[in-house]
Design a protein around this motif. Structure first.
Motif, mmCIF file in Angstrom:
data_model
loop_
_atom_site.group_PDB
_atom_site.id
_atom_site.type_symbol
_atom_site.label_atom_id
_atom_site.label_comp_id
_atom_site.label_asym_id
_atom_site.label_seq_id
_atom_site.Cartn_x
_atom_site.Cartn_y
_atom_site.Cartn_z
ATOM 1 N N ILE A 33 19.603 97.535 54.899
ATOM 2 C CA ILE A 33 18.441 97.016 55.616
ATOM 3 C C ILE A 33 18.152 97.990 56.754
ATOM 4 N N LEU A 34 16.939 98.518 56.784
ATOM 5 C CA LEU A 34 16.490 99.386 57.868
ATOM 6 C C LEU A 34 15.914 98.489 58.955
ATOM 7 N N GLN A 35 16.538 98.484 60.117
ATOM 8 C CA GLN A 35 16.108 97.645 61.244
ATOM 9 C C GLN A 35 15.142 98.462 62.102
ATOM 10 N N LEU A 36 13.993 97.847 62.416
ATOM 11 C CA LEU A 36 12.936 98.534 63.160
ATOM 12 C C LEU A 36 12.630 97.824 64.466
ATOM 13 N N THR A 37 11.991 98.531 65.379
ATOM 14 C CA THR A 37 11.567 97.913 66.625
ATOM 15 C C THR A 37 10.595 96.786 66.317
ATOM 16 N N GLY A 38 10.537 95.807 67.187
ATOM 17 C CA GLY A 38 9.636 94.681 67.001
ATOM 18 C C GLY A 38 10.179 93.629 66.052
ATOM 19 N N GLY A 39 11.413 93.792 65.565
ATOM 20 C CA GLY A 39 12.009 92.806 64.684
ATOM 21 C C GLY A 39 11.725 93.016 63.207
ATOM 22 N N ASP A 40 10.972 94.048 62.852
ATOM 23 C CA ASP A 40 10.689 94.306 61.449
ATOM 24 C C ASP A 40 11.905 94.904 60.769
ATOM 25 N N LYS A 41 11.942 94.776 59.441
ATOM 26 C CA LYS A 41 13.057 95.317 58.669
ATOM 27 C C LYS A 41 12.566 95.616 57.257
ATOM 28 N N LEU A 42 13.227 96.575 56.643
ATOM 29 C CA LEU A 42 12.922 96.942 55.263
ATOM 30 C C LEU A 42 14.215 96.985 54.464
ATOM 31 N N PHE A 43 14.259 96.228 53.381
ATOM 32 C CA PHE A 43 15.385 96.296 52.469
ATOM 33 C C PHE A 43 15.195 97.525 51.590
ATOM 34 N N GLY A 44 16.276 98.167 51.195
ATOM 35 C CA GLY A 44 16.172 99.317 50.301
ATOM 36 C C GLY A 44 17.246 100.348 50.571
ATOM 37 N N GLU A 45 16.833 101.613 50.422
ATOM 38 C CA GLU A 45 17.773 102.722 50.580
ATOM 39 C C GLU A 45 17.068 103.918 51.200
ATOM 40 N N PRO A 46 17.823 104.732 51.953
ATOM 41 C CA PRO A 46 17.216 105.935 52.522
ATOM 42 C C PRO A 46 16.955 106.980 51.444
ATOM 43 N N VAL A 47 15.909 107.740 51.649
ATOM 44 C CA VAL A 47 15.599 108.863 50.767
ATOM 45 C C VAL A 47 15.831 110.159 51.526
ATOM 46 N N ASN A 48 15.301 110.213 52.772
ATOM 47 C CA ASN A 48 15.396 111.424 53.573
ATOM 48 C C ASN A 48 15.097 111.083 55.025
ATOM 49 N N LEU A 49 15.734 111.790 55.935
ATOM 50 C CA LEU A 49 15.465 111.637 57.357
ATOM 51 C C LEU A 49 15.138 113.000 57.922
ATOM 52 N N THR A 50 13.989 113.092 58.595
ATOM 53 C CA THR A 50 13.603 114.309 59.294
ATOM 54 C C THR A 50 13.483 113.975 60.775
ATOM 55 N N ALA A 51 13.138 114.950 61.587
ATOM 56 C CA ALA A 51 12.959 114.700 63.012
ATOM 57 C C ALA A 51 11.794 113.740 63.270
ATOM 58 N N GLU A 52 10.828 113.700 62.346
ATOM 59 C CA GLU A 52 9.633 112.885 62.543
ATOM 60 C C GLU A 52 9.712 111.502 61.911
ATOM 61 N N ALA A 53 10.376 111.384 60.749
ATOM 62 C CA ALA A 53 10.310 110.116 60.028
ATOM 63 C C ALA A 53 11.494 109.903 59.097
ATOM 64 N N ALA A 104 21.736 114.476 61.981
ATOM 65 C CA ALA A 104 20.940 115.659 61.652
ATOM 66 C C ALA A 104 20.111 115.440 60.395
ATOM 67 N N SER A 105 20.666 114.688 59.441
ATOM 68 C CA SER A 105 19.932 114.402 58.204
ATOM 69 C C SER A 105 20.551 113.188 57.531
ATOM 70 N N MET A 106 19.796 112.649 56.573
ATOM 71 C CA MET A 106 20.273 111.502 55.818
ATOM 72 C C MET A 106 19.596 111.539 54.466
ATOM 73 N N THR A 107 20.379 111.312 53.423
ATOM 74 C CA THR A 107 19.844 111.231 52.067
ATOM 75 C C THR A 107 20.390 109.956 51.428
ATOM 76 N N ALA A 108 20.105 109.762 50.172
ATOM 77 C CA ALA A 108 20.611 108.590 49.454
ATOM 78 C C ALA A 108 22.126 108.643 49.287
ATOM 79 N N ASP A 109 22.735 109.824 49.491
ATOM 80 C CA ASP A 109 24.177 109.990 49.273
ATOM 81 C C ASP A 109 25.008 110.139 50.530
ATOM 82 N N LYS A 110 24.416 110.709 51.598
ATOM 83 C CA LYS A 110 25.233 111.006 52.775
ATOM 84 C C LYS A 110 24.416 111.013 54.055
ATOM 85 N N VAL A 111 25.160 110.900 55.160
ATOM 86 C CA VAL A 111 24.615 111.038 56.506
ATOM 87 C C VAL A 111 25.321 112.230 57.119
#
Length: 180
Positions: A33-53, A104-111
């Protein structure tokens, strides 16, 4: 109000909530579960993390880009809580150990966590219990717009929403619309 079949226009300053008839609760099989500001959340899995999104994959919404300023953390389940936001990112493992630094990064397999001395530590996502993102100045500003909750328990705010044929179209950002 009433039983009229005629379309009605409601001014936005008077609009509060719309819900469809109760549907059976769907149990999410999402890993995280991705926890977001304002109480929102998204169930699922990470694909990629960049400095922007963070690119997050949700079964209903597909891949969604969430600005990093809106990220609070990632948990394995709804009962798992996040620590108060600190000055650094913290990855807590299922065995209770933790890795502190900058993600620094995040994928479906590692952080990948950059620790003191600029060393990069790859942590398998399968061993992660929670990820707490460092506090971002100004990230607690309320999101104005249309909050949509989907059957898996996810919720997300869009700046605009409209009906298109048989779908709800939610504007998540500039030129980023999702059909639900």
């Amino acid at each position: 109000s009433g039983d009229s079949d005629q379309a009605q226009t409601i001014p936005l300053d008077q609009f509060l909530d719309v819900q469809r008839a109760a549907s059976p609760t769907i149990t999410s099989t999402a890993k995280f579960i991705l926890q977001l500001t304002g109480g929102d959340k998204l169930f699922g899995e990470p694909v990629n993390l960049t400095a922007e999104a963070m690119i997050w994959s949700n079964a209903t919404l597909g891949e969604v880009a969430i600005p990093t300023a809106r990220l609070l953390g990632v948990t394995r389940g709804p009962a798992v809580g996040l620590a108060p936001a600190g000055r650094e990112d913290v990855v807590t493992l299922a065995n209770g150990d933790s890795v502190h630094g900058i993600i620094a990064s995040m994928t479906a397999d590692k952080v990948t966590v950059q620790t003191a001395g600029n060393a990069n530590n790859d942590v398998p996502l399968s061993s992660v219990a929670t990820i707490d993102f460092a506090a971002t100045p100004g990230n607690n500003a309320p999101q104005h717009g249309f909050r949509v909750r989907i059957d898996d328990g996810s919720s997300l705010v869009g700046s605009d929403a409209h009906l298109d044929a048989d779908s709800l179209v939610l504007a998540l950002g500039k030129n980023v619309d999702r059909k639900i």
